[in-house]
Design an enzyme around this catalytic site. Sequence first.
Site, PDB file in Angstrom:
ATOM      1  CD  GLU A 103      49.616  40.022  50.964  1.00 32.76           C
ATOM      2  OE1 GLU A 103      49.305  41.171  51.333  1.00 32.76           O
ATOM      3  OE2 GLU A 103      48.942  39.378  50.138  1.00 32.76           O
TER       4      GLU A 103
ATOM      5  CG  HIS B 187      43.208  47.708  49.246  1.00 35.79           C
ATOM      6  ND1 HIS B 187      43.708  47.496  47.978  1.00 35.79           N
ATOM      7  CD2 HIS B 187      43.757  46.742  50.016  1.00 35.79           C
ATOM      8  CE1 HIS B 187      44.514  46.444  47.991  1.00 35.79           C
ATOM      9  NE2 HIS B 187      44.568  45.967  49.219  1.00 35.79           N
ATOM     10  CG  HIS B 188      46.209  52.062  53.156  1.00 30.72           C
ATOM     11  ND1 HIS B 188      46.472  52.669  54.363  1.00 30.72           N
ATOM     12  CD2 HIS B 188      45.410  52.921  52.471  1.00 30.72           C
ATOM     13  CE1 HIS B 188      45.852  53.852  54.404  1.00 30.72           C
ATOM     14  NE2 HIS B 188      45.193  54.020  53.275  1.00 30.72           N
ATOM     15  CD  GLU B 189      49.416  45.188  48.102  1.00 32.75           C
ATOM     16  OE1 GLU B 189      48.559  44.323  48.318  1.00 32.75           O
ATOM     17  OE2 GLU B 189      50.584  45.124  48.580  1.00 32.75           O
TER      18      GLU B 189
ATOM     19  CD  GLU C 119      44.702  36.097  47.329  1.00 32.18           C
ATOM     20  OE1 GLU C 119      44.250  37.169  46.914  1.00 32.18           O
ATOM     21  OE2 GLU C 119      45.750  36.017  47.988  1.00 32.18           O
TER      22      GLU C 119
HETATM   23  C1  NOJ Z   1      46.994  39.941  47.639  1.00 33.16           C
HETATM   24  C2  NOJ Z   1      45.827  39.931  48.562  1.00 33.16           C
HETATM   25  O1  NOJ Z   1      45.704  38.730  49.242  1.00 33.16           O
HETATM   26  C3  NOJ Z   1      44.573  40.219  47.754  1.00 33.16           C
HETATM   27  O2  NOJ Z   1      43.450  40.134  48.584  1.00 33.16           O
HETATM   28  C4  NOJ Z   1      44.692  41.565  47.104  1.00 33.16           C
HETATM   29  O3  NOJ Z   1      43.596  41.744  46.262  1.00 33.16           O
HETATM   30  C5  NOJ Z   1      45.966  41.664  46.293  1.00 33.16           C
HETATM   31  N1  NOJ Z   1      47.087  41.251  47.040  1.00 33.16           N
HETATM   32  C6  NOJ Z   1      46.211  43.094  45.815  1.00 33.16           C
HETATM   33  O4  NOJ Z   1      46.388  43.932  46.916  1.00 33.16           O
END
Ligand code: NOJ
Length: 664
Positions: free
Chosen positions: A444, A373-375, A468
């Site tokens: 996003e 995961h790369h947020e 979500e």
């Molecule tokens: C929004 C994303 O849609 C979700 O899947 C993710 O868990 C959160 N951001 C944090 O990155």
Amino acid sequence: MGIKSVLFTVMAASALMVSAKPLTVSSPDNSISLKFDTDKGIAQYSVERNGKTILNPSRLGIDIKDGVDFSEGFSVARSSQDSHSETWRPVWGEEAEIADNYNELRVTLAQKKLAPGRTLDIVFRVFNDGIGFRYEFPRQKDLGDFTIMNELTEFAFADNHTTWSIPAEGYRFYEALFRELPLDSMGYVSTPVTLRASDGTHMALHQANLTDYAAMNVEATPGSNTLRARLTPWMNGDAVYVTNVRVSPWRTLIIADNAGNMALSRIMLNLNEPCAIENAEEFCKPQRYIGVWWCYHMKTATWEAGENHGATTENVKRYMDFAARHNFGGVLVEGWNHDWATWDFSFTRPYEDFDIAEINRYGREKGVALIGHHETGGKLANYERQMADGMKLYKDNGMHYVKTGYVGDLLDDKERHSSQFGVRHYRKVIETAAAHNLAIDNHEPVMPTGLQRTYPNLMTQEGVRGQEWDAWCPEGGNPPSHTVTLPFTRGLAGPMDFTPVTFRFENPVMPQTHVNTTLAKQLALFVILYSPLQMASDEIENYEANPGPFQFVCDCPTDWERTVFPEAEIGKYITTARKEKGGDSWFVGSATGDEARVANINLAFLDPGCTYRATIYRDGENANYDTDPYPVIIEQKDVTSDMALNIPQGRSGGCAIKLTKLSK
Ligand code: NOJ
């Protein structure tokens, strides 16, 4: 290469006489025809289908910064026609083979008085199920790099059709609910825009191959049936810097008899370039996945390190054990890296309780992939500095998947996700990931435009109001109609990482908000909402508590030989049937919106003369999303292609069916 077989290609170019008469090009089956002409120097096109007007004369042109516009004073300098007929095989998809048949008209426009010596090309392709066209700006003596301020492209529809759209601006606008409105009341909206004419013709306006340009949005005007293109600008007001890439994306209009055929159109993919990743099949593998994820939304664990940290080695191994037992290929883990407390992210520094090497060793032993995961929090400069190193860390650990995220209103606090700035970044990520043999699940994003044909490592994207929202949306969760609208709206733009399959409907964090479906409908959504990386998003304890229905998800593939829609009405109901790739079984998802109904599932898609065993997971007695979502009846029946299944569905209910072939 992703293309396995090119059956045949015919390219027949013929120079046409320059004439004042409209230039015409028709679809291979002659059902759709497109006319191009200039009227007092204005370039325009119109479209008919089976003799009925689809688009009245609609303006074409480009508004350029500083200098003479590509907007008027046009005459046709030359034109030519081509034909193309090919069948290609995507690396993964809703079907194993895609036909790409069209006739093409290329028009070279000159502005003799305004800008002698400069030309603009417009290329039209007419398919049996719609049209596509794009602007081309060949580098020439009088046209070097330039700046586009806007497009003058119009879509002058024949009537004030019923439409489905989302707004083009505002925080998280890609995650808005699609609104059903008359065309002229839509306002300023993003594409895809879905339209239904009073005679039942279904259309969808979108774009293909967004490469180095801004996303196209369209604007409606009250009292008018014409939609006008507007490009998402950079913050300084410029829309597109035309430098090396000298073409616009394709503007596409699908035209079909009904909602199902509209959703089966592959114009968008056909208008993207063939696969550019040689070894894509080695690492872009469709998977079911689970994740250390819903626990964060339910607040049973935290992203940041601490007492309740979700991404611990131990917890991830527990998820991997579950995945291995239940035939899931991947486990997504969020919250593995510094620093979720500040959102000042490192992409190379795991938290101390997350042993990335050990987890990958364990996963390999179990046959389960760790999905990284790369947020980015929308901080592009920070991400681009570290991106290659972050991806190398994954590669060095034998990983092949990464979920990327861009939470935030603006990228780097300044530019919009759908601007050329955003588009350039997303492309850099796709290419860097490909170089590291990584497939992407992009959250996003900019609205997808079919780039997965060229880059099959772009496996799935969000840009959709997903499950979500049922965890934390203050208005009470996604309405029942949402998931039976998506396949005909956002779904037309490509795979959606919606993340279905909630099994526990109580929401202790926000009790007024919850998943507004029955449990059987959750199973159906695993088939209906297409994604080659398909998530069962609930916490594993909730699956362990209900193994009967969960079996459907454990059996259901995410890569398909064929897809059909036995019945569908946008926002009301849908039945989707998909045949597994490399096997004989079919999987059906059928769902309804607000109204209870009896689904009528015609099984004509099955091989004639063969018996199939149908394992049916349907709403139990009185199951409804608002009173009792839980009851599921599981039953078996032997069926043949000349039968139909009539299956009762509660309010926001549904059913899932596995059809196994018993006899040849
Ligand atoms: C929004 C994303 O849609 C979700 O899947 C993710 O868990 C959160 N951001 C944090 O990155």
